[in-house]
Design an enzyme around this catalytic site. Sequence first.
Site, mmCIF file in Angstrom:
data_model
loop_
_atom_site.group_PDB
_atom_site.id
_atom_site.type_symbol
_atom_site.label_atom_id
_atom_site.label_comp_id
_atom_site.label_asym_id
_atom_site.label_seq_id
_atom_site.Cartn_x
_atom_site.Cartn_y
_atom_site.Cartn_z
ATOM 1 N N CYS A 77 -4.325 8.002 9.854
ATOM 2 C CA CYS A 77 -4.659 7.445 11.168
ATOM 3 C C CYS A 77 -4.169 8.381 12.274
ATOM 4 O O CYS A 77 -3.087 8.963 12.173
ATOM 5 C CB CYS A 77 -4.028 6.070 11.330
ATOM 6 S SG CYS A 77 -4.838 4.797 10.356
ATOM 7 N N ARG A 87 2.106 13.917 13.806
ATOM 8 C CA ARG A 87 2.456 13.746 12.403
ATOM 9 C C ARG A 87 2.720 15.060 11.650
ATOM 10 O O ARG A 87 2.056 15.376 10.668
ATOM 11 C CB ARG A 87 1.395 12.902 11.685
ATOM 12 C CG ARG A 87 1.100 11.603 12.428
ATOM 13 C CD ARG A 87 0.205 10.665 11.663
ATOM 14 N NE ARG A 87 0.922 9.939 10.624
ATOM 15 C CZ ARG A 87 0.370 8.988 9.862
ATOM 16 N NH1 ARG A 87 -0.895 8.678 10.020
ATOM 17 N NH2 ARG A 87 1.078 8.364 8.953
ATOM 18 N N ILE A 110 4.613 17.787 9.113
ATOM 19 C CA ILE A 110 5.186 17.613 7.767
ATOM 20 C C ILE A 110 6.266 18.664 7.498
ATOM 21 O O ILE A 110 6.551 19.005 6.367
ATOM 22 C CB ILE A 110 4.090 17.660 6.675
ATOM 23 C CG1 ILE A 110 3.239 18.935 6.797
ATOM 24 C CG2 ILE A 110 3.210 16.432 6.707
ATOM 25 C CD1 ILE A 110 2.446 19.239 5.540
ATOM 26 N N LYS A 151 0.836 -1.219 0.000
ATOM 27 C CA LYS A 151 0.000 0.000 0.000
ATOM 28 C C LYS A 151 0.867 1.265 0.000
ATOM 29 O O LYS A 151 0.657 2.174 -0.792
ATOM 30 C CB LYS A 151 -0.919 -0.007 1.226
ATOM 31 C CG LYS A 151 -1.610 1.327 1.446
ATOM 32 C CD LYS A 151 -2.342 1.413 2.770
ATOM 33 C CE LYS A 151 -1.480 1.587 3.976
ATOM 34 N NZ LYS A 151 -1.440 2.852 4.660
ATOM 35 N N ASN A 152 1.837 1.318 0.904
ATOM 36 C CA ASN A 152 2.576 2.566 1.062
ATOM 37 C C ASN A 152 3.540 2.836 -0.094
ATOM 38 O O ASN A 152 3.908 3.980 -0.335
ATOM 39 C CB ASN A 152 3.278 2.615 2.418
ATOM 40 C CG ASN A 152 2.262 2.775 3.551
ATOM 41 O OD1 ASN A 152 1.104 3.140 3.299
ATOM 42 N ND2 ASN A 152 2.667 2.491 4.774
ATOM 43 N N ARG A 207 -8.749 0.372 5.038
ATOM 44 C CA ARG A 207 -7.845 1.344 4.415
ATOM 45 C C ARG A 207 -6.599 0.652 3.872
ATOM 46 O O ARG A 207 -5.990 1.135 2.926
ATOM 47 C CB ARG A 207 -7.353 2.370 5.449
ATOM 48 C CG ARG A 207 -8.410 3.241 6.014
ATOM 49 C CD ARG A 207 -7.796 4.190 7.001
ATOM 50 N NE ARG A 207 -7.128 5.237 6.250
ATOM 51 C CZ ARG A 207 -7.117 6.520 6.597
ATOM 52 N NH1 ARG A 207 -7.697 6.905 7.707
ATOM 53 N NH2 ARG A 207 -6.513 7.401 5.868
ATOM 54 N N GLN A 255 9.417 18.543 7.585
ATOM 55 C CA GLN A 255 10.571 18.113 6.784
ATOM 56 C C GLN A 255 10.255 18.112 5.296
ATOM 57 O O GLN A 255 11.110 18.400 4.466
ATOM 58 C CB GLN A 255 11.068 16.725 7.231
ATOM 59 C CG GLN A 255 11.555 16.686 8.666
ATOM 60 C CD GLN A 255 12.647 17.711 8.934
ATOM 61 O OE1 GLN A 255 13.687 17.737 8.284
ATOM 62 N NE2 GLN A 255 12.398 18.588 9.891
ATOM 63 N N ASP A 310 4.467 -0.023 12.203
ATOM 64 C CA ASP A 310 3.197 -0.527 11.659
ATOM 65 C C ASP A 310 2.916 -1.981 12.067
ATOM 66 O O ASP A 310 1.843 -2.504 11.768
ATOM 67 C CB ASP A 310 3.183 -0.413 10.130
ATOM 68 C CG ASP A 310 3.074 1.029 9.671
ATOM 69 O OD1 ASP A 310 2.789 1.902 10.500
ATOM 70 O OD2 ASP A 310 3.283 1.280 8.464
HETATM 71 N N1 EPU Z 1 8.041 13.553 11.147
HETATM 72 C C1 EPU Z 1 8.366 14.849 11.457
HETATM 73 N N2 EPU Z 1 8.356 15.775 10.443
HETATM 74 C C2 EPU Z 1 8.037 15.444 9.165
HETATM 75 C C3 EPU Z 1 7.715 14.114 8.857
HETATM 76 C C4 EPU Z 1 7.728 13.172 9.873
HETATM 77 O O1 EPU Z 1 8.655 15.187 12.592
HETATM 78 O O2 EPU Z 1 8.047 16.332 8.306
HETATM 79 C C5 EPU Z 1 8.084 12.538 12.214
HETATM 80 C C6 EPU Z 1 6.715 11.891 12.455
HETATM 81 O O3 EPU Z 1 5.942 12.643 13.354
HETATM 82 C C7 EPU Z 1 7.115 10.551 12.999
HETATM 83 C C8 EPU Z 1 8.399 10.223 12.238
HETATM 84 O O4 EPU Z 1 8.896 11.472 11.763
HETATM 85 O O5 EPU Z 1 7.422 10.666 14.355
HETATM 86 C C9 EPU Z 1 8.240 9.281 11.075
HETATM 87 O O6 EPU Z 1 7.170 9.697 10.235
HETATM 88 P P1 EPU Z 1 7.140 9.357 8.684
HETATM 89 O O7 EPU Z 1 7.169 10.638 7.930
HETATM 90 O O8 EPU Z 1 8.178 8.340 8.397
HETATM 91 O O9 EPU Z 1 5.702 8.711 8.534
HETATM 92 P P2 EPU Z 1 4.618 9.005 7.453
HETATM 93 O O10 EPU Z 1 5.243 9.291 6.136
HETATM 94 O O11 EPU Z 1 3.622 9.969 7.985
HETATM 95 C C10 EPU Z 1 4.512 6.531 6.662
HETATM 96 C C11 EPU Z 1 3.424 5.512 6.489
HETATM 97 C C12 EPU Z 1 2.930 5.061 7.851
HETATM 98 C C13 EPU Z 1 4.093 4.491 8.641
HETATM 99 C C14 EPU Z 1 5.232 5.510 8.719
HETATM 100 C C15 EPU Z 1 6.478 4.974 9.392
HETATM 101 C C16 EPU Z 1 2.416 6.154 4.422
HETATM 102 C C17 EPU Z 1 1.251 6.724 3.723
HETATM 103 N N3 EPU Z 1 2.348 6.104 5.742
HETATM 104 O O12 EPU Z 1 3.906 7.607 7.368
HETATM 105 O O13 EPU Z 1 2.005 4.025 7.578
HETATM 106 O O14 EPU Z 1 3.678 4.188 9.947
HETATM 107 O O15 EPU Z 1 5.589 5.946 7.394
HETATM 108 O O16 EPU Z 1 6.949 3.855 8.749
HETATM 109 O O17 EPU Z 1 3.355 5.697 3.801
HETATM 110 C C18 EPU Z 1 0.182 2.636 7.977
HETATM 111 O O18 EPU Z 1 0.369 2.148 6.848
HETATM 112 O O19 EPU Z 1 -0.618 2.148 8.816
HETATM 113 C C19 EPU Z 1 0.913 3.831 8.374
HETATM 114 C C20 EPU Z 1 0.566 4.573 9.394
#
Ligand code: EPU
Length: 437
Positions: free
Chosen positions: A117, A122, A124, A22-23, A397, A126, A305
Amino acid sequence: MFQYMITGGNPLVGEVVVGGAKNAALGIIAAAIMTDDVVYIDNIPDVRDINVMLEAIQEIGVTVERVDRHAVRIDASTIHSVVVDDEFIKKIRASYYLVGALLGKYKHAQVALPGGCAIGSRPIDQHLKGFRMLGAKVDVNSDRIITQAIDLIGEHIYLDVVSVGATINIMMAATLAEGKTIIENVAKEPHIVDVANFLNSMGAEIKGAGTDVIRINGKTKLHGTEYSIIPDQIEAGTFMCAAAISRGDITVTNIIPKHMEATTAKLLEMGCEVIEFDDAIRVVGTLRQRATPVKTLPYPGFPTDLQPQITTALALAEGTSVITENIFENRFRYVYELVKMGADIDVMGNKAIVVGVQGLKAAELSAPDLRAGAALVLAALSAEGLSYVKDIEYIQRGYENFEDKLQLLGGNIKIVAVEDIGSTTIGDSIRPIKIYK
Ligand code: EPU
């Protein structure tokens, strides 16, 4: 309103075929709109988040042809807008990939703020830092990310936190930037490599995906491609944990065993038998597994996850396990539900202290998010008696035909309308959970 009706107590036994990741698919579908040529993508999972993403790109004019349930042909030459703001895209996390894709291609994007979720704050920041460093002006208002550039110029970008989303997003935008981009401290998940491979198959020049540093030579244009998405590491891990939780014997096929190393290691430490094949892993649970500590970390560490699924397995193991959640601060909400079932778990900040019990009791449960929802279904399948799991749209989802796959393994699970339940009292709370801050 639908929910799962589960009669638990029997081990899950048999073979299960894992679908596409999915991701990875979410990033790849977004990246597919970066060319005006036709792109064919195979092994796409038929799950809710993917369908929302496909609908969102159609809304801005992309032609999406469903070749079959798991394959699409995408033609983005018909895009008429860079504003993605439909009511559904707001609910998914990966909407942010449309920012990187549209910014790269059109130097302009306006995309609804991401949902997803509720597992933590979460941020963004970065992603936005990366776009700004590439030369884009970025504004975030109450519901949209608005970003625009005259030109994107390659840069040396260091990510302050290891982020899957930021890595993929910046990589996409930089693919169509002028000159060289170096991104340091990137995420290394298999889906990062898959999105990079996909972009490379479209003519991008990305090196180092899967390591800490990604190097990109910007291109002016990408071309069409045919691509098959990698298997879903988290779906695979969920079924591996299912074998441990149900004390069953499950062979998980169509996977890349290398991606499963952290999960395999933990299941072995717990005393499960884990046998690896070229593209499959068989997990045989034992009557009573052993406690073990788990710390979630970016890949190749143990994935966040799979944290709820392994915690559920450890709730039934002999001894005390400490689970440390290092990625998301709000990923223990499902513990309340496990405690309802008789689990002995306390949450202390980002740690769950799990004292294994012999068995769980049937209960009425509610899925707080996607992965926790899957874990609760597995918990219910292990518990003698009749359980219900509501809010299953979270599970849908990210898991395709979850109930059908579990039925094939001998699980007694079906979807019923909420009103079909009648007045049953199931399970009871044995003690309140203690939360220490
Ligand atoms: N973070 C920041 N700033 C940013 C981005 C992330 O501080 O700009 C922090 C987040 O708060 C978190 C950590 O960095 O503490 C890691 O977050 P990441 O960006 O890696 O997660 P994500 O991109 O929001 C994706 C998956 C998630 C999975 C995470 C970690 C997708 C759509 N989602 O989320 O998947 O848990 O990576 O591997 O790819 C799921 O599939 O159930 C799911 C939640």
